[in-house]
Design a protein around this motif. Structure first.
Motif, PDB file in Angstrom:
ATOM      1  N   ALA A   1       1.086  -1.084  -0.190  1.00  0.00           N
ATOM      2  CA  ALA A   1       0.259   0.051   0.346  1.00  0.00           C
ATOM      3  C   ALA A   1       1.303   1.413   0.011  1.00  0.00           C
ATOM      4  CB  ALA A   1      -0.979   0.218   1.357  1.00  0.00           C
ATOM      5  N   ILE A   2       2.243   1.612   0.127  1.00  0.00           N
ATOM      6  CA  ILE A   2       3.246   2.206   0.590  1.00  0.00           C
ATOM      7  C   ILE A   2       3.107   2.206  -0.464  1.00  0.00           C
ATOM      8  CG2 ILE A   2       5.033   3.326   1.215  1.00  0.00           C
ATOM      9  CD1 ILE A   2       4.577   2.148   4.037  1.00  0.00           C
ATOM     10  N   VAL A   3       3.627   1.601  -1.370  1.00  0.00           N
ATOM     11  CA  VAL A   3       3.822   1.682  -2.899  1.00  0.00           C
ATOM     12  C   VAL A   3       2.861   2.132  -4.039  1.00  0.00           C
ATOM     13  CG1 VAL A   3       5.273   0.555  -5.103  1.00  0.00           C
ATOM     14  CG2 VAL A   3       5.670  -0.794  -2.959  1.00  0.00           C
ATOM     15  N   ARG A   4       1.720   1.942  -3.787  1.00  0.00           N
ATOM     16  CA  ARG A   4       0.531   2.192  -4.208  1.00  0.00           C
ATOM     17  C   ARG A   4       0.695   4.272  -4.284  1.00  0.00           C
ATOM     18  NH1 ARG A   4      -3.743  -1.093  -2.506  1.00  0.00           N
ATOM     19  NH2 ARG A   4      -4.188  -2.246  -4.510  1.00  0.00           N
ATOM     20  N   GLY A   5       0.400   4.419  -2.493  1.00  0.00           N
ATOM     21  CA  GLY A   5       0.557   5.939  -2.503  1.00  0.00           C
ATOM     22  C   GLY A   5       1.942   6.297  -3.200  1.00  0.00           C
ATOM     23  N   LEU A   6       3.142   5.522  -3.494  1.00  0.00           N
ATOM     24  CA  LEU A   6       4.252   6.701  -3.347  1.00  0.00           C
ATOM     25  C   LEU A   6       3.637   6.509  -5.228  1.00  0.00           C
ATOM     26  CD1 LEU A   6       6.875   5.180  -1.792  1.00  0.00           C
ATOM     27  CD2 LEU A   6       6.606   7.547  -1.088  1.00  0.00           C
ATOM     28  N   CYS A   7       3.542   5.780  -5.944  1.00  0.00           N
ATOM     29  CA  CYS A   7       3.644   6.102  -7.547  1.00  0.00           C
ATOM     30  C   CYS A   7       1.990   7.163  -7.880  1.00  0.00           C
ATOM     31  CB  CYS A   7       2.961   4.386  -7.600  1.00  0.00           C
ATOM     32  SG  CYS A   7       3.730   3.047  -7.757  1.00  0.00           S
ATOM     33  N   LYS A   8       1.084   6.982  -6.710  1.00  0.00           N
ATOM     34  CA  LYS A   8       0.272   8.070  -6.872  1.00  0.00           C
ATOM     35  C   LYS A   8       0.298   9.788  -6.813  1.00  0.00           C
ATOM     36  CE  LYS A   8      -3.750   5.305  -5.964  1.00  0.00           C
ATOM     37  NZ  LYS A   8      -4.916   5.201  -4.992  1.00  0.00           N
ATOM     38  N   ARG A   9       1.617   9.654  -5.694  1.00  0.00           N
ATOM     39  CA  ARG A   9       2.192  11.178  -5.067  1.00  0.00           C
ATOM     40  C   ARG A   9       3.927  11.561  -5.270  1.00  0.00           C
ATOM     41  NH1 ARG A   9       0.970  12.336  -0.408  1.00  0.00           N
ATOM     42  NH2 ARG A   9       1.874  14.105  -0.946  1.00  0.00           N
TER      43      ARG A   9
ATOM     44  N   GLY B   1       9.040  10.769  -8.937  1.00  0.00           N
ATOM     45  CA  GLY B   1      10.379  10.128  -9.521  1.00  0.00           C
ATOM     46  C   GLY B   1       9.786   8.862  -9.259  1.00  0.00           C
ATOM     47  N   ASP B   2      11.129   7.548  -9.662  1.00  0.00           N
ATOM     48  CA  ASP B   2      10.828   6.404 -10.168  1.00  0.00           C
ATOM     49  C   ASP B   2      10.946   5.849  -8.608  1.00  0.00           C
ATOM     50  OD1 ASP B   2      11.117   6.353 -12.387  1.00  0.00           O
ATOM     51  OD2 ASP B   2      13.444   5.957 -12.417  1.00  0.00           O
ATOM     52  N   VAL B   3       9.724   5.001  -8.683  1.00  0.00           N
ATOM     53  CA  VAL B   3       9.165   4.304  -7.244  1.00  0.00           C
ATOM     54  C   VAL B   3       9.766   2.948  -7.479  1.00  0.00           C
ATOM     55  CG1 VAL B   3       7.328   3.215  -5.746  1.00  0.00           C
ATOM     56  CG2 VAL B   3       7.212   6.120  -6.284  1.00  0.00           C
ATOM     57  N   TYR B   4      10.251   2.187  -6.459  1.00  0.00           N
ATOM     58  CA  TYR B   4      11.048   0.692  -6.235  1.00  0.00           C
ATOM     59  C   TYR B   4      10.412   0.244  -5.825  1.00  0.00           C
ATOM     60  CZ  TYR B   4      14.174   1.606  -9.552  1.00  0.00           C
ATOM     61  OH  TYR B   4      15.077   1.326 -11.008  1.00  0.00           O
ATOM     62  N   LEU B   5       9.238  -0.920  -5.589  1.00  0.00           N
ATOM     63  CA  LEU B   5       8.741  -1.944  -4.803  1.00  0.00           C
ATOM     64  C   LEU B   5       9.777  -3.292  -4.688  1.00  0.00           C
ATOM     65  CD1 LEU B   5       5.578  -3.150  -5.613  1.00  0.00           C
ATOM     66  CD2 LEU B   5       7.385  -4.906  -5.078  1.00  0.00           C
ATOM     67  N   THR B   6      10.427  -3.774  -3.974  1.00  0.00           N
ATOM     68  CA  THR B   6      11.123  -4.782  -3.715  1.00  0.00           C
ATOM     69  C   THR B   6      11.131  -5.853  -2.721  1.00  0.00           C
ATOM     70  OG1 THR B   6      12.148  -3.256  -1.875  1.00  0.00           O
ATOM     71  CG2 THR B   6      13.386  -2.958  -3.525  1.00  0.00           C
ATOM     72  N   SER B   7      11.001  -6.916  -3.093  1.00  0.00           N
ATOM     73  CA  SER B   7      10.798  -7.422  -2.159  1.00  0.00           C
ATOM     74  C   SER B   7      11.609  -9.284  -2.312  1.00  0.00           C
ATOM     75  CB  SER B   7       9.651  -8.692  -2.603  1.00  0.00           C
ATOM     76  OG  SER B   7       9.582  -8.626  -4.225  1.00  0.00           O
ATOM     77  N   ARG B   8      11.669 -10.473  -1.602  1.00  0.00           N
ATOM     78  CA  ARG B   8      12.467 -11.388  -1.099  1.00  0.00           C
ATOM     79  C   ARG B   8      12.897 -12.006  -2.438  1.00  0.00           C
ATOM     80  NH1 ARG B   8      12.545 -14.903   3.733  1.00  0.00           N
ATOM     81  NH2 ARG B   8      10.454 -15.020   4.183  1.00  0.00           N
ATOM     82  N   ASP B   9      10.861 -11.957  -2.773  1.00  0.00           N
ATOM     83  CA  ASP B   9      10.496 -13.437  -3.837  1.00  0.00           C
ATOM     84  C   ASP B   9      10.588 -12.565  -5.057  1.00  0.00           C
ATOM     85  OD1 ASP B   9       8.250 -14.760  -5.891  1.00  0.00           O
ATOM     86  OD2 ASP B   9       8.840 -16.510  -3.972  1.00  0.00           O
ATOM     87  N   VAL B  10      10.970 -12.711  -5.999  1.00  0.00           N
ATOM     88  CA  VAL B  10      10.888 -12.489  -7.371  1.00  0.00           C
ATOM     89  C   VAL B  10       9.781 -12.809  -7.946  1.00  0.00           C
ATOM     90  CG1 VAL B  10      11.440 -12.144  -9.559  1.00  0.00           C
ATOM     91  CG2 VAL B  10      13.186 -12.668  -7.853  1.00  0.00           C
ATOM     92  N   GLU B  11       9.816 -13.762  -7.823  1.00  0.00           N
ATOM     93  CA  GLU B  11       7.491 -14.100  -8.693  1.00  0.00           C
ATOM     94  C   GLU B  11       6.715 -13.154  -7.555  1.00  0.00           C
ATOM     95  OE1 GLU B  11       4.695 -17.492  -9.447  1.00  0.00           O
ATOM     96  OE2 GLU B  11       5.992 -18.097  -8.263  1.00  0.00           O
ATOM     97  N   ARG B  12       6.218 -12.880  -6.353  1.00  0.00           N
ATOM     98  CA  ARG B  12       5.522 -12.253  -5.318  1.00  0.00           C
ATOM     99  C   ARG B  12       5.714 -10.947  -5.759  1.00  0.00           C
ATOM    100  NH1 ARG B  12       5.631 -15.550   0.302  1.00  0.00           N
ATOM    101  NH2 ARG B  12       4.964 -17.218  -0.513  1.00  0.00           N
ATOM    102  N   GLY B  13       6.997 -10.530  -6.276  1.00  0.00           N
ATOM    103  CA  GLY B  13       6.879  -8.884  -5.690  1.00  0.00           C
ATOM    104  C   GLY B  13       6.588  -8.811  -7.633  1.00  0.00           C
TER     105      GLY B  13
ATOM    106  N   GLU C   1      -4.013  -1.454 -12.114  1.00  0.00           N
ATOM    107  CA  GLU C   1      -4.409  -0.088 -11.485  1.00  0.00           C
ATOM    108  C   GLU C   1      -4.046   1.710 -12.210  1.00  0.00           C
ATOM    109  OE1 GLU C   1      -4.188   0.336  -7.568  1.00  0.00           O
ATOM    110  OE2 GLU C   1      -5.108  -1.718  -7.231  1.00  0.00           O
ATOM    111  N   GLY C   2      -3.574   1.523 -13.130  1.00  0.00           N
ATOM    112  CA  GLY C   2      -2.517   2.872 -14.421  1.00  0.00           C
ATOM    113  C   GLY C   2      -1.307   3.264 -13.500  1.00  0.00           C
ATOM    114  N   LEU C   3      -1.151   2.610 -13.053  1.00  0.00           N
ATOM    115  CA  LEU C   3       0.424   2.876 -11.847  1.00  0.00           C
ATOM    116  C   LEU C   3       1.583   2.655 -12.610  1.00  0.00           C
ATOM    117  CD1 LEU C   3      -0.972   2.523  -8.223  1.00  0.00           C
ATOM    118  CD2 LEU C   3      -1.049   4.963  -9.892  1.00  0.00           C
ATOM    119  N   ASN C   4       2.721   3.009 -12.166  1.00  0.00           N
ATOM    120  CA  ASN C   4       4.310   2.027 -12.951  1.00  0.00           C
ATOM    121  C   ASN C   4       5.614   2.359 -11.818  1.00  0.00           C
ATOM    122  OD1 ASN C   4       5.732   1.660 -14.934  1.00  0.00           O
ATOM    123  ND2 ASN C   4       6.418   3.197 -15.533  1.00  0.00           N
ATOM    124  N   PRO C   5       5.059   1.200 -11.103  1.00  0.00           N
ATOM    125  CA  PRO C   5       6.543   0.532  -9.814  1.00  0.00           C
ATOM    126  C   PRO C   5       7.117   0.352 -10.110  1.00  0.00           C
ATOM    127  CG  PRO C   5       4.335  -0.745 -10.096  1.00  0.00           C
ATOM    128  CD  PRO C   5       3.401   0.698 -10.589  1.00  0.00           C
TER     129      PRO C   5
END
Length: 282
Positions: free
Chosen positions: A18-26, A29-41, A51-55
């Motif tokens: 949800a933080i990534v979603r909020g950052l993408c909206k506002r 700059g570039d917003v990085y969603l990071t995760s341990r598991d590549v597939e889930r990420g 949703e029209g966002l671009n992380p």
């Protein structure tokens, strides 16, 4: 390399997502969603793109020093530095967990505290002047969760360093192995780990103040996530509000603070966690 960059760890689900979603909206700059598991990420990124966002996505496992260094080198190559860093990745044992207290203590503090220390050591040199760091803590991260007055004094020592704080954290693990932890530390490994996160926030703010970097700890509220076994009353969007406030909107004067999900600054070292120092509108 002029684009700004914001990074959220442990972001493929829950509050981080949800933080990534909020950052993408506002965020400009570039917003990085990071995760341990590549597939889930990648699945999480695709969900946000619908949703029209671009992380953007990059694998990052804070428990793996090599993963941290690969990510650091990638950011260093592609950006002038980090503008926003949200340290969200964490674990918690369920109340029904059958693992011994010593195992829970060692594993919980390893991820929630010691690996966060490593992540900061690797990524903090990339923080730009004026950058914002948000450490996702918890109501359990309030100093009043530590029963021992002597320990509490050590946590708020204005001369406390990260190595000294790490020694304190190791002291809890050692005590849990000996079965002597309860009287001084309490019985919650998660609480101790988040007290460590909040204390580290204060220490880092003191050491990086000359770069005008704002570092704050936040209690996002009791949120409906896997970590709370979906018992939380807040949505992940509501849980993201205070972290996003600190990342984007809070006055520059708010730094080295413990901030509640209501966007209120809470006195971290008072016996009552409810002592409010400042109040900001939702």
């Amino acid at each position: 390399m002029t684009a700004k960059v914001a990074i959220v760890t442990g972001a493929n689900k829950g509050i981080g997502f949800a933080i990534v979603r909020g950052l993408c909206k506002r965020f400009d700059g570039d917003v990085y969603l990071t995760s341990r598991d590549v597939e889930r990420g990648n699945n999480a990124v695709e969900e946000l793109k619908k949703e029209g966002l671009n992380p953007k996505y990059h694998q990052l496992d804070i428990t793996d020093k090599h993963s941290l260094e690969v990510f650091r080198d990638y950011i260093k190559k592609n950006y002038d530095g980090i503008d926003v860093l949200v340290n969200n990745a964490a674990i918690a044992f369920k109340n029904s967990a059958t693992e011994p207290v010593s195992v829970q203590a060692e594993q919980t503090l390893f991820v929630n505290y010691f690996c966060l220390v490593s992540a900061c050591e690797v990524l903090f040199p990339l923080l730009k002047t004026g950058a914002r760091v948000v450490n996702v803590s918890s109501s359990a991260g309030h100093l009043s969760k530590i029963p021992s007055a002597e320990l509490r004094r050590k946590f708020i020592d204005p001369g406390l360093t990260v190595p000294q704080l790490s020694e304190l954290m190791q002291g809890f693990i050692n005590a849990s192995k000996q079965g002597t932890h309860a009287a001084e530390w309490g019985n919650s490994s998660y609480a101790v780990s988040k007290v460590g996160v909040t204390a580290m926030t204060m220490v880092h703010q003191r050491t990086l103040a000359d770069k005008d970097i704002k570092i704050n700890a936040v209690h996002p509220g009791f949120v409906d996530t896997d970590m709370t076994s979906h018992k939380g009353m807040l949505t992940i969007e509501q849980g993201a509000e205070a972290p996003l406030y600190l990342a984007l909107d809070a006055p520059d004067s708010i730094k080295g603070q413990f901030v509640w999900f209501t966007k209120e600054i809470v006195s971290w070292d008072e016996e009552s966690r409810w002592r409010i120092l400042s109040r900001f509108s939702l």
